[in-house]
Design a protein around this motif. Sequence first.
Motif, short mmCIF file in Angstrom:
data_model
loop_
_atom_site.label_atom_id
_atom_site.label_comp_id
_atom_site.label_asym_id
_atom_site.label_seq_id
_atom_site.Cartn_x
_atom_site.Cartn_y
_atom_site.Cartn_z
N PHE A 199 -0.93 -0.21 -0.35
CA PHE A 199 -1.84 -0.70 -1.38
C PHE A 199 -2.28 0.37 -2.38
O PHE A 199 -3.03 0.07 -3.30
CB PHE A 199 -3.08 -1.31 -0.73
CG PHE A 199 -2.78 -2.43 0.23
CD1 PHE A 199 -2.18 -3.59 -0.22
CD2 PHE A 199 -3.06 -2.31 1.58
CE1 PHE A 199 -1.88 -4.63 0.65
CE2 PHE A 199 -2.77 -3.33 2.47
CZ PHE A 199 -2.17 -4.50 2.01
N GLY A 200 -1.82 1.61 -2.20
CA GLY A 200 -2.18 2.65 -3.16
C GLY A 200 -1.74 2.26 -4.57
O GLY A 200 -0.63 1.78 -4.78
N ILE A 348 -7.06 -8.16 2.22
CA ILE A 348 -8.09 -8.41 3.24
C ILE A 348 -7.44 -8.87 4.54
O ILE A 348 -7.78 -8.39 5.64
CB ILE A 348 -9.11 -9.44 2.75
CG1 ILE A 348 -9.91 -8.87 1.57
CG2 ILE A 348 -10.05 -9.87 3.88
CD1 ILE A 348 -10.89 -9.85 0.96
N ARG A 349 -6.50 -9.78 4.43
CA ARG A 349 -5.88 -10.32 5.65
C ARG A 349 -5.04 -9.26 6.36
O ARG A 349 -5.00 -9.22 7.59
CB ARG A 349 -5.06 -11.56 5.31
CG ARG A 349 -5.94 -12.74 4.91
CD ARG A 349 -5.22 -14.07 4.93
NE ARG A 349 -6.19 -15.15 4.73
CZ ARG A 349 -6.43 -15.75 3.56
NH1 ARG A 349 -5.75 -15.39 2.48
NH2 ARG A 349 -7.32 -16.72 3.48
N PHE A 350 -4.38 -8.39 5.59
CA PHE A 350 -3.64 -7.33 6.28
C PHE A 350 -4.61 -6.36 6.96
O PHE A 350 -4.33 -5.89 8.07
CB PHE A 350 -2.72 -6.56 5.34
CG PHE A 350 -2.00 -5.45 6.06
CD1 PHE A 350 -0.94 -5.74 6.91
CD2 PHE A 350 -2.44 -4.14 5.96
CE1 PHE A 350 -0.31 -4.73 7.63
CE2 PHE A 350 -1.82 -3.13 6.67
CZ PHE A 350 -0.75 -3.42 7.51
N HIS A 434 4.79 -9.81 3.46
CA HIS A 434 4.77 -9.11 2.18
C HIS A 434 4.72 -7.60 2.38
O HIS A 434 5.34 -6.84 1.62
CB HIS A 434 3.57 -9.57 1.35
CG HIS A 434 3.70 -10.96 0.83
ND1 HIS A 434 2.63 -11.73 0.43
CD2 HIS A 434 4.78 -11.76 0.66
CE1 HIS A 434 3.05 -12.91 0.04
NE2 HIS A 434 4.34 -12.96 0.17
N GLN A 435 4.00 -7.16 3.39
CA GLN A 435 3.91 -5.71 3.63
C GLN A 435 5.24 -5.18 4.18
O GLN A 435 5.65 -4.07 3.82
CB GLN A 435 2.77 -5.41 4.60
CG GLN A 435 1.43 -6.01 4.25
CD GLN A 435 1.14 -6.05 2.75
OE1 GLN A 435 1.24 -5.04 2.06
NE2 GLN A 435 0.79 -7.23 2.27
N ARG A 436 5.91 -5.96 5.00
CA ARG A 436 7.21 -5.53 5.51
C ARG A 436 8.22 -5.40 4.37
O ARG A 436 9.08 -4.50 4.40
CB ARG A 436 7.72 -6.50 6.59
CG ARG A 436 6.80 -6.59 7.79
CD ARG A 436 7.42 -7.35 8.93
NE ARG A 436 8.48 -6.58 9.57
CZ ARG A 436 9.13 -6.97 10.66
NH1 ARG A 436 8.82 -8.12 11.22
NH2 ARG A 436 10.08 -6.23 11.17
N CYS A 437 8.11 -6.28 3.39
CA CYS A 437 9.01 -6.18 2.23
C CYS A 437 8.80 -4.87 1.48
O CYS A 437 9.75 -4.26 0.99
CB CYS A 437 8.78 -7.36 1.29
SG CYS A 437 9.35 -8.96 1.94
N LEU A 444 8.44 -2.34 -4.45
CA LEU A 444 7.51 -3.48 -4.46
C LEU A 444 6.06 -3.05 -4.27
O LEU A 444 5.16 -3.87 -4.42
CB LEU A 444 7.90 -4.46 -3.35
CG LEU A 444 9.28 -5.13 -3.48
CD1 LEU A 444 9.56 -5.99 -2.26
CD2 LEU A 444 9.39 -5.94 -4.76
N THR A 445 5.82 -1.78 -3.94
CA THR A 445 4.45 -1.32 -3.76
C THR A 445 3.72 -1.28 -5.10
O THR A 445 4.35 -1.12 -6.16
CB THR A 445 4.43 0.08 -3.13
OG1 THR A 445 5.12 0.98 -4.00
CG2 THR A 445 5.07 0.08 -1.75
N PRO A 446 2.40 -1.43 -5.11
CA PRO A 446 1.66 -1.36 -6.37
C PRO A 446 1.88 -0.06 -7.13
O PRO A 446 1.99 -0.06 -8.37
CB PRO A 446 0.19 -1.49 -5.93
CG PRO A 446 0.24 -2.18 -4.62
CD PRO A 446 1.51 -1.73 -3.96
#
Length: 522
Positions: A199-200, A348-350, A434-437, A444-446
Amino acid sequence: MTAQFQRHLSLLSAKPELLFGLQHGLEKESLRITPDGRLSTKKHPEGLGSALTHPLITTDFAEPLLEFITPVSSNVDETLEQLADLHRFAYQQMGDELLWPASMPCFVDDEAEIRIAEYGSSNVGKMKTLYRKGLHHRYGSVMQVIAGVHFNFSFPEAFWQHWAQWQGKDSSIEQVKSDGYLALIRNYRRLGWLIPYLFGASPALCGSFLEQKRSPLPFRRMGKGTYYLPYATSLRMSDLGYTNKAQARLQIDYNSLPGYVESVQRALHSPEPRFAEIGVKVDGEYKQLNDNLLQIENELYAPIRPKRVANSGEKPSEALLRGGIEYIEVRALDVNPFHATGVSAEEIRFLDILLVYCLLSDSPELYADGLTESGRNITTTVLYGRDPKAQLEINGEKVGLRNYASSLLSEMEAVAKLLDQAYNSSDYSAALVHQRCKVVDPELTPSARLIARMKDDSLDNGCLSMELAKQHKRSLHGSSLAVYTQQFLDNSSIESLKAQRDIEMADAEPFEVYLEEYFSAT
């Protein structure tokens, strides 16, 4: 999977509903900026009420650094709608100003133009402002206008009742909760590098920031004044950002609650020679609250902290000793520039998944070498996390960052499924996918998306942020309140101004006496 982790999964599989009702709260910071992208020099808008007493909208270090606070809620969507409403209300009161959508600050020509937050003439208000003056003298004001998102989290009471039975310990529920949250915190310290990787969103910054924060890092230049590291994820979390080098030698104890409080108190009473050079009261003017390593507990720059709601006049450590740990505060999220309010439901959910995983997993005690190792892993991730060759240090062994991240997220699948069962949805598994992707494809990271957007559109960091700021203002300012009513928000501001006046009227002792009494009671 370890035997203990499997056992906890098995117990929860029989009662997944115990995870229903996870409690959340957000504290999101945003800089007010002018229409031409400069830091606002205006006072906190009166329509937003008193920054001292408003329960939902305040300021952090500086007058233009707004902080939006959502109440505790067990509904993720409600929390995000509350946050959106607070942004909508702020836009109503700000005229033509905008909210900067990034963690690293906008163009700051001169540190002197950063207006330290003001809280009125009461003793408590003066102390809050003086604390910030101390931060200015200690670390400089530029570092203090970096924005972030703090995530407050707790398990429901019903969960802890069963957790106490599963642990088989003859302890009070307060002790069980404190021990559990400390176990969670220890594991988060070990795994916290995942957050800046996933999420950085601060791989680049304005050249004006570097001019006031010298750095030996090999920055590349883009456009007129953007500097970036090609594989960086979160410069906010680096030594350039919101860190405190003076605290590098401070080893906080996360193995027991008394140990934690004692280690924090030690820092509060440890003189720091560099800060002593500043002076406390010079020529009749206060420059800082004291010359210790920490002026007050809030100055402890940690990525995660144990918390308890304090009673009036009670210090954070006193509250913890009184009633144990009530919730934890994760302080590692960058402001997400691609979302109008700076944080998404997926994040939030992660975090829910990660924090539940941290509690269910084995959590051996954490000592100086472990804390040092976790610090090195954070540094690697925030500066070079997207480098295919990036390696972490796990128990003294080198491992590939992406390989290790992939194995961790695979283990978290079972936690995501439990949460889906508890909430009768597939939202948690979707968030994990989504995080695994992002691990499979770092583009795909921000952080990677921001660099790509700047390069593809030939935009400086500042120009891109201005585009997003205008877009977010149009999106939110043009939509209706979803949770709060206009009357409630207006009245909250009016009542907060009255509450500040009442505090100021009730003050009877000189400020010097107030400070002396405050610290003598520590």
